[in-house]
Design an enzyme around this catalytic site. Structure first.
Site, PDB file in Angstrom:
ATOM      1  N   ASP A   1      16.666  35.547  63.196  1.00 16.22           N
ATOM      2  CA  ASP A   1      18.075  35.602  63.562  1.00 16.22           C
ATOM      3  C   ASP A   1      18.898  34.712  62.626  1.00 16.22           C
ATOM      4  OD1 ASP A   1      20.139  36.237  65.796  1.00 16.22           O
ATOM      5  OD2 ASP A   1      20.251  34.059  65.659  1.00 16.22           O
TER       6      ASP A   1
ATOM      7  N   GLU B   1      17.441  38.655  59.336  1.00 14.84           N
ATOM      8  CA  GLU B   1      18.735  39.243  59.616  1.00 14.84           C
ATOM      9  C   GLU B   1      19.769  38.656  58.656  1.00 14.84           C
ATOM     10  OE1 GLU B   1      22.437  39.600  62.536  1.00 14.84           O
ATOM     11  OE2 GLU B   1      21.411  37.754  62.031  1.00 14.84           O
TER      12      GLU B   1
HETATM   13  C1  LAG Z   1      22.933  36.638  65.565  1.00 19.59           C
HETATM   14  N1  LAG Z   1      22.557  36.990  64.405  1.00 19.59           N
HETATM   15  O1  LAG Z   1      22.783  36.289  63.327  1.00 19.59           O
HETATM   16  C2  LAG Z   1      22.698  37.471  66.753  1.00 19.59           C
HETATM   17  O2  LAG Z   1      22.259  38.770  66.391  1.00 19.59           O
HETATM   18  C3  LAG Z   1      23.951  37.490  67.557  1.00 19.59           C
HETATM   19  O3  LAG Z   1      23.800  38.344  68.673  1.00 19.59           O
HETATM   20  C4  LAG Z   1      24.292  36.061  67.987  1.00 19.59           C
HETATM   21  O4  LAG Z   1      25.610  35.996  68.550  1.00 19.59           O
HETATM   22  C5  LAG Z   1      24.352  35.117  66.798  1.00 19.59           C
HETATM   23  N2  LAG Z   1      23.621  35.491  65.663  1.00 19.59           N
HETATM   24  C6  LAG Z   1      23.850  33.751  67.220  1.00 19.59           C
HETATM   25  O5  LAG Z   1      22.463  33.810  67.463  1.00 19.59           O
HETATM   26  C7  LAG Z   1      25.702  36.228  69.950  1.00 19.59           C
HETATM   27  C8  LAG Z   1      27.107  36.707  70.299  1.00 19.59           C
HETATM   28  C9  LAG Z   1      28.112  35.576  70.229  1.00 19.59           C
HETATM   29  C10 LAG Z   1      27.660  34.442  71.088  1.00 19.59           C
HETATM   30  C11 LAG Z   1      26.304  33.962  70.527  1.00 19.59           C
HETATM   31  C12 LAG Z   1      25.731  32.795  71.292  1.00 19.59           C
HETATM   32  O6  LAG Z   1      27.474  37.753  69.385  1.00 19.59           O
HETATM   33  O7  LAG Z   1      29.382  36.081  70.725  1.00 19.59           O
HETATM   34  O8  LAG Z   1      28.607  33.388  71.051  1.00 19.59           O
HETATM   35  O9  LAG Z   1      25.360  35.053  70.657  1.00 19.59           O
HETATM   36  O10 LAG Z   1      25.560  33.111  72.653  1.00 19.59           O
HETATM   37  C13 LAG Z   1      29.043  32.898  72.339  1.00 19.59           C
HETATM   38  C14 LAG Z   1      30.546  33.090  72.561  1.00 19.59           C
HETATM   39  C15 LAG Z   1      31.332  32.237  71.566  1.00 19.59           C
HETATM   40  C16 LAG Z   1      30.917  30.772  71.676  1.00 19.59           C
HETATM   41  C17 LAG Z   1      29.411  30.674  71.465  1.00 19.59           C
HETATM   42  C18 LAG Z   1      28.910  29.235  71.614  1.00 19.59           C
HETATM   43  O11 LAG Z   1      30.870  34.465  72.387  1.00 19.59           O
HETATM   44  O12 LAG Z   1      32.722  32.367  71.837  1.00 19.59           O
HETATM   45  O13 LAG Z   1      31.566  30.002  70.678  1.00 19.59           O
HETATM   46  O14 LAG Z   1      28.743  31.511  72.433  1.00 19.59           O
HETATM   47  O15 LAG Z   1      28.932  28.820  72.935  1.00 19.59           O
END
Ligand code: LAG
Ligand code: CA
Length: 482
Positions: free
Chosen positions: A193, A230
């Site tokens: 990741d 990735e």
């Molecule tokens: C990845 N690949 O590089 C994953 O495929 C992707 O699904 C992950 O983001 C990211 N990197 C981190 O491993 C996902 C969501 C984000 C989410 C993150 C952490 O797409 O939206 O962020 O996982 O849970 C969320 C909130 C953010 C916040 C963050 C930290 O959406 O607003 O800032 O959490 O608390």
């Protein structure tokens, strides 16, 4: 690190997004093994932060609390049992490894395994990590950094997620211990990741310390884990996928974007006769290929206009082309249904994941889509296995969106993405005989429930795909299923 070590004759993996370990083990035995699937990417098995304030979004699993193997998918014993049962029926397990970061800062601080953390002090006692294990001073990646500042993309926080320093011995040890414990349990490899957010030289050290695959699970001696990193590289950024291909395989995001364009009617199928590196794609052996993934199917990650199960007819066309074409190592997406792009998997009032049910027609219920159980998709997995290493031969197109080709002398496929009927007498590569189209139906008691194709002694056959047919694909191959 570029060999998936599939069991003989298998070619394709599926991402069972948010599935529970016990359900995966059942699925290996009752479906994936018998149907010739090669492997499964599982959701992160390590402890993550429980985010109740957002009703347990899918993305809480991308916020690690520790490397304890307890999540909503199950515990360590259930994980181990799954790997054993799947390997026993020839299906490999690949782990989504989150090694770039830990959690963000939240008001809640309890993990799926009961561990706690002190975010303000970068303190994760269950690993343990402390402030010195993270990149310092703390900074957050800005949109413009992707264009010109590799240092910040790798040493600052991705969406506020606390950024580990993989240059440090202690961090490397914790990560390698986690990954080696999984290899010992019989997994065949890892999705890395957020690989773009780590230095290639650090990753190289980590990969070099991984043990060989466990021979007690059927792997050959000295087999290295399959690693696909990735890296989202659609061009125009400071960090390139080419920095990572010397280390291991890479997710080829341009593949699904290009095929989505074609099957959405924005590019003619006839141009696909040169599909592959000519289109700016990675070398075939370096590429993990897919149409959609768990991020871009819901507008996260790279985003872009990607086909998903929600546009099923075109999606099945793109998936069938991916599986029919020799380029890359294909990965299927298997989804739960969603409207809200943040919503987690089907869950009960206590937040437990609800298992998929299996309907009498083989499809899934309880909110699970199970694309891998769509006949048009699992039939093309068998088609690809039959095609083996055969090259593309007998390419035909109508100068527009009707195409057909063979793989070696084992398998033939045709597509009609024009809005008029296809009715052509075409050269297949198959021995004379009566074949069942594996897209419109199956073979039952030596009869076709869908279309029948008669191949003459000259290898030619009438191929008919109406523009109003349920699917735009026709596929036949050697072997009992067709
Ligand atoms: C990845 N690949 O590089 C994953 O495929 C992707 O699904 C992950 O983001 C990211 N990197 C981190 O491993 C996902 C969501 C984000 C989410 C993150 C952490 O797409 O939206 O962020 O996982 O849970 C969320 C909130 C953010 C916040 C963050 C930290 O959406 O607003 O800032 O959490 O608390
Ligand atoms: Ca980083």
């Amino acid at each position: 690190f570029k060999n998936p070590h599939y069991a003989a004759g298998r070619t394709t993996m599926v991402h069972l997004f948010e599935w529970k370990w016990n359900d995966i083990a059942d699925e290996c035995e009752r479906f994936l093994g018998p149907r010739g699937f090669g492997g499964i990417q599982v959701s992160p098995p390590n402890e993550n932060l429980v985010i109740r304030s957002r009703n347990r979004p899918w993305w809480e699993r991308y916020q690690p609390m520790s490397y304890i193997l307890t999540t909503r998918s199950g515990n360590a014993a259930q994980f181990a049992s799954m790997v054993r049962r799947c390997n026993d029926v020839g299906v490999r397990i690949y782990v989504d490894a989150i090694i770039n970061h830990m959690t963000g800062t939240w008001n809640e601080n309890v993990g799926t395994g009961g561990s706690t953390a002190n975010f303000g002090n970068w303190h994760y006692p269950a690993v343990p990590y402390g402030r010195n294990d993270f990149n310092w001073p703390q900074c957050e990646i800005r949109p413009e950094d992707y264009g010109n500042n590799a240092e910040r993309v790798r040493n600052c926080e991705l969406s506020g997620l606390k950024d580990l320093n993989q240059g440090l011995e202690h961090v490397r040890n914790m990560l390698v211990n986690y990954m080696n414990a999984l290899i010992e349990m019989g997994v065949a490899g890892f999705r890395i990741d957020a690989a773009k957010h780590m230095w290639p030289r650090d990753l190289q050290v980590i990969y070099s310390r991984l043990r060989n695959l466990n021979t007690a699970h059927g792997f050959p001696n000295n087999a290295r884990p399959y690693i696909y990193q990735e890296v989202i590289d659609l061009g125009g950024e400071i960090i390139s996928r080419n920095e990572y291909t010397p280390l291991a395989a890479v997710t080829e995001f341009r593949f699904g974007l290009e095929l989505s364009r074609c099957f959405m009617g924005q590019n003619q199928l006839r141009w696909l006769n040169t599909f592959g590196p000519h289109w700016g794609l990675l070398a075939s052996g370096d590429a993990l290929t897919f149409i959609d993934n768990h991020d871009n199917q819901r507008g996260h990650g790279a985003g872009g206009n990607i086909l998903t199960f929600k546009r099923a007819r075109q999606y099945k066309g793109a998936i069938a082309f991916m599986l029919a074409h020799p380029y890359g190592k294909p990965q299927l997406m298997s989804s739960f249904n969603f409207q809200d792009t943040e919503a987690g998997p089907p869950q009960d009032a206590s937040g437990n994941i609800i298992s998929p049910s299996i309907n009498s027609d083989g499809s899934c219920g309880n909110g699970w889509i199970c694309e891998h159980r769509w006949r048009q998709i699992f039939s093309m997995v068998a088609w690809r296995n039959t095609a083996g290493t055969g090259a593309i031969v007998n390419w035909w197109d109508n100068g527009s969106n009707q195409i057909a080709f063979c793989r070696g002398s084992n398998a033939f496929v045709a597509f009609n993405n024009d809005n008029w009927n296809m009715n052509q007498n075409l050269q297949t590569c198959l021995p004379a005989g009566r074949y069942c189209d594996v897209i419109s139906g199956t073979k039952v008691n030596n009869n076709c429930t869908g279309k029948t194709v008669n191949v003459g002694s000259n290898g030619r056959a009438d191929i008919v795909i109406g523009s109003d047919d349920y699917d735009m694909i026709l596929a036949i191959h050697r072997g009992p299923e067709s």
